[in-house]
Design an enzyme around this catalytic site. Sequence first.
Site, PDB file in Angstrom:
ATOM      1  N   ARG A  72      39.629 -39.504 -68.850  1.00 40.98           N
ATOM      2  CA  ARG A  72      38.374 -40.220 -69.130  1.00 40.98           C
ATOM      3  C   ARG A  72      37.844 -39.942 -70.526  1.00 40.98           C
ATOM      4  NH1 ARG A  72      36.710 -42.787 -64.676  1.00 40.98           N
ATOM      5  NH2 ARG A  72      37.134 -41.796 -62.693  1.00 40.98           N
ATOM      6  N   HIS A 116      23.496 -53.559 -61.545  1.00 45.87           N
ATOM      7  CA  HIS A 116      24.094 -53.070 -60.299  1.00 45.87           C
ATOM      8  C   HIS A 116      23.615 -53.940 -59.134  1.00 45.87           C
ATOM      9  CE1 HIS A 116      25.948 -50.223 -57.591  1.00 45.87           C
ATOM     10  NE2 HIS A 116      24.866 -50.340 -56.842  1.00 45.87           N
TER      11      HIS A 116
HETATM   12  C1  GRF Z   1      28.168 -57.851 -60.479  1.00 47.62           C
HETATM   13  O1  GRF Z   1      27.773 -57.982 -59.140  1.00 47.62           O
HETATM   14  C2  GRF Z   1      27.509 -56.664 -61.110  1.00 47.62           C
HETATM   15  O2  GRF Z   1      26.245 -56.388 -60.588  1.00 47.62           O
HETATM   16  C3  GRF Z   1      28.455 -55.544 -60.758  1.00 47.62           C
HETATM   17  O3  GRF Z   1      29.733 -56.104 -60.827  1.00 47.62           O
HETATM   18  C4  GRF Z   1      29.654 -57.502 -60.599  1.00 47.62           C
HETATM   19  C5  GRF Z   1      30.274 -58.146 -61.782  1.00 47.62           C
HETATM   20  O4  GRF Z   1      30.339 -59.537 -61.678  1.00 47.62           O
HETATM   21  N1  GRF Z   1      28.261 -54.415 -61.641  1.00 47.62           N
HETATM   22  P1  GRF Z   1      30.601 -60.413 -62.964  1.00 47.62           P
HETATM   23  O5  GRF Z   1      31.908 -59.931 -63.590  1.00 47.62           O
HETATM   24  O6  GRF Z   1      29.452 -60.247 -63.886  1.00 47.62           O
HETATM   25  O7  GRF Z   1      30.723 -61.797 -62.439  1.00 47.62           O
END
Ligand code: GRF
Length: 223
Positions: A72, A116
């Site tokens: 990482r 999130h």
């Molecule tokens: C979204 O639901 C975001 O909240 C999460 O991962 C997903 C990504 O979707 N962190 P996208 O690639 O933006 O369509």
Amino acid sequence: MRLKHGSRKAAVKSLVILISGRGSNMRALLDASLPCRVAAVISNRADAPGLEIAREQGIATRIVAHRDYPDRESFDTALAAAIDAHQPDIVALAGFMRILTPRFAEYYRGRLINIHPSLLPAYGGLDTHARALKDGVKIHGCTVHFVTGDLDHGPIIIQAAVPVLEGDTPATLAARVLREEHRIYPQAVRWLCAGSLSLDQAGRVHLNHVEQPGFALVAPGLE
Ligand code: GRF
């Protein structure tokens, strides 16, 4: 990772977006006519569909593949170098599916944000919609927060709540939440661009000149 910030431009702020997948939140940011320059979209996966969307819009793209790095720390060092090549004021994680080291989060403190799909601090981590349904919660949603070393638990900037409806599946609930993600993420970036949003040394979020809502979401509704 070099721990020296480059010189900051005073005028239009710039944004780097990190993705791993389809990039719908990235697209929402690109489509929002934000008062900032999107300097680049960086992905840790060469096959992320979002990269194509960015290219179509003429945004510079870059791949920093986590698989090319033994740990990482070394991945984060390479990622920071790729980001810093653009000297962004704001770094937005938009479905970026790698856990970042606390050192990385600290380096970008106050200018690194994430979206999130839950009402944090509930349901950090993965499979948020299925977990919310299993628990029978009536209200679910999404959160934009500053990123700290504490996974999915940084200081909260903005949240949107949606009702959980009878017969919801993880997919229907995810779709309802995603619509709100696409509204609140551009808003958070807009505040950062305007300089009305900041994170203080104590980890508190300050938001100036923003009206507070005067409503409640009650689910199921009252009769
Ligand atoms: C979204 O639901 C975001 O909240 C999460 O991962 C997903 C990504 O979707 N962190 P996208 O690639 O933006 O369509």
